[in-house]
Design an enzyme around this catalytic site. Structure first.
Site, mmCIF file in Angstrom:
data_model
loop_
_atom_site.group_PDB
_atom_site.id
_atom_site.type_symbol
_atom_site.label_atom_id
_atom_site.label_comp_id
_atom_site.label_asym_id
_atom_site.label_seq_id
_atom_site.Cartn_x
_atom_site.Cartn_y
_atom_site.Cartn_z
ATOM 1 N N ASP A 288 0.804 -1.215 0.000
ATOM 2 C CA ASP A 288 0.000 0.000 0.000
ATOM 3 C C ASP A 288 0.843 1.274 0.000
ATOM 4 O OD1 ASP A 288 -2.427 -1.274 -0.038
ATOM 5 O OD2 ASP A 288 -2.715 -1.223 2.134
ATOM 6 N N LYS B 14 -3.409 3.464 -2.501
ATOM 7 C CA LYS B 14 -4.556 4.350 -2.675
ATOM 8 C C LYS B 14 -4.277 5.675 -1.984
ATOM 9 C CE LYS B 14 -8.071 0.665 -2.548
ATOM 10 N NZ LYS B 14 -7.229 -0.473 -2.133
ATOM 11 N N MET C 12 -8.258 9.303 8.464
ATOM 12 C CA MET C 12 -8.744 9.775 7.167
ATOM 13 C C MET C 12 -9.792 10.885 7.302
ATOM 14 S SD MET C 12 -9.051 6.032 5.314
ATOM 15 C CE MET C 12 -9.930 5.322 6.713
#
Length: 260
Positions: A38, A60, A174
């Site tokens: 990742d 991502k 996030m």
């Protein structure tokens, strides 16, 4: 399990500092045939890999995915067809906002053997590296880990107003782009406007930085500082420990943040 396939390991890479990876994870990296890793995985960890190992970046970022999640799920199946040891290396812990369950469900559908190797989640390690304990006996007896970026279909949207008084410490993953909204909702739910907030960017890395503020001013302070992801937000009285406890890595000042 289908013996025609190899085994997939969902491995937590930890929060960033390469020394925070587990021994089990490091040993798996040494014998992996394929590694799918990742964005938030420290690439120094790939030094554990053997020369024959195929390394595939599947990271991502916000609104920028190398591969859609359904394609990534199918990639795990594809690599398991021709390799014995496939490591899906995920930042933090595979089961903490890491879509690990979605990937496992695909493996189950194809009868592919798998195993989960937990990792240190950033929600605990990142504050600790800044001298912030997420709980403290006289300050916070509860902590809630929550995503500030709910699913696009609107399901499981966070009820911030209910959370305002439900937990002493909130650790928001996030949530940087929604920080002002989150702060407003928490205040409407009864959390004091002077509640301390810490936003920590690139936590546990050498370039980590922290912005301290309050619910009332966090939106404006972040905009002024140009604070961008990846970052974690800690909300609660435990943030005050940052001025008392020694950080693991020296931080930069608010004036320097825009240059990091």
């Amino acid at each position: 399990m289908n013996t025609n396939y190899g085994k997939v390991w969902l491995v937590g890479a930890g929060p960033g500092d390469p020394e925070l990876i587990t021994m089990k994870a490091a040993n798996l990296l040494k014998k992996a045939d394929v590694i799918l890793y990742d964005y938030l995985v420290n690439t120094d960890l790939l030094d554990y890999c053997q020369p024959h190992c195929q390394m595939v970046y599947v990271g991502k970022k916000k609104d920028k995915h190398t591969f859609p999640q359904n394609e990534l799920n199918e990639m795990l199946v594809h690599y398991a067809e021709d390799n014995q040891c496939i490591v899906r290396l995920k930042g933090g812990d595979p089961f903490v906002f890491g879509r690990g369950v979605e990937e496992i469900m695909t493996l189950i559908e194809h009868d592919i053997d798998y195993e989960v190797v937990p990792g240190i989640t950033s929600g605990v390690a990142v504050p600790a590296y800044m001298g912030i304990p997420v709980t403290a006996r006289h300050t916070a007896s509860s902590v809630t880990f929550v995503t500030g970026h709910p699913a696009k279909n609107g399901k499981n949207a966070v009820d911030w107003q209910s959370l305002a008084k439900a937990s002493d410490t909130l650790v928001v993953y996030m949530g940087i782009s929604n920080a002002a909204h989150i702060a407003s909702e928490l205040q409407q739910g009864g959390k004091g406007s002077d509640t301390p907030v810490a936003v920590i960017r690139w936590g546990t890395y050498a370039q980590q930085s922290m912005l301290k503020s309050t619910l009332n001013t966090i939106g404006a302070d972040m905009q002024e500082a140009g604070f961008k992801p990846p970052a974690l937000m800690v909300i609660g009285e435990v943030v005050n420990y940052a001025s008392k406890l020694k950080p693991v890595i020296q931080t930069v000042t608010k004036q320097e943040l825009s240059h990091v």
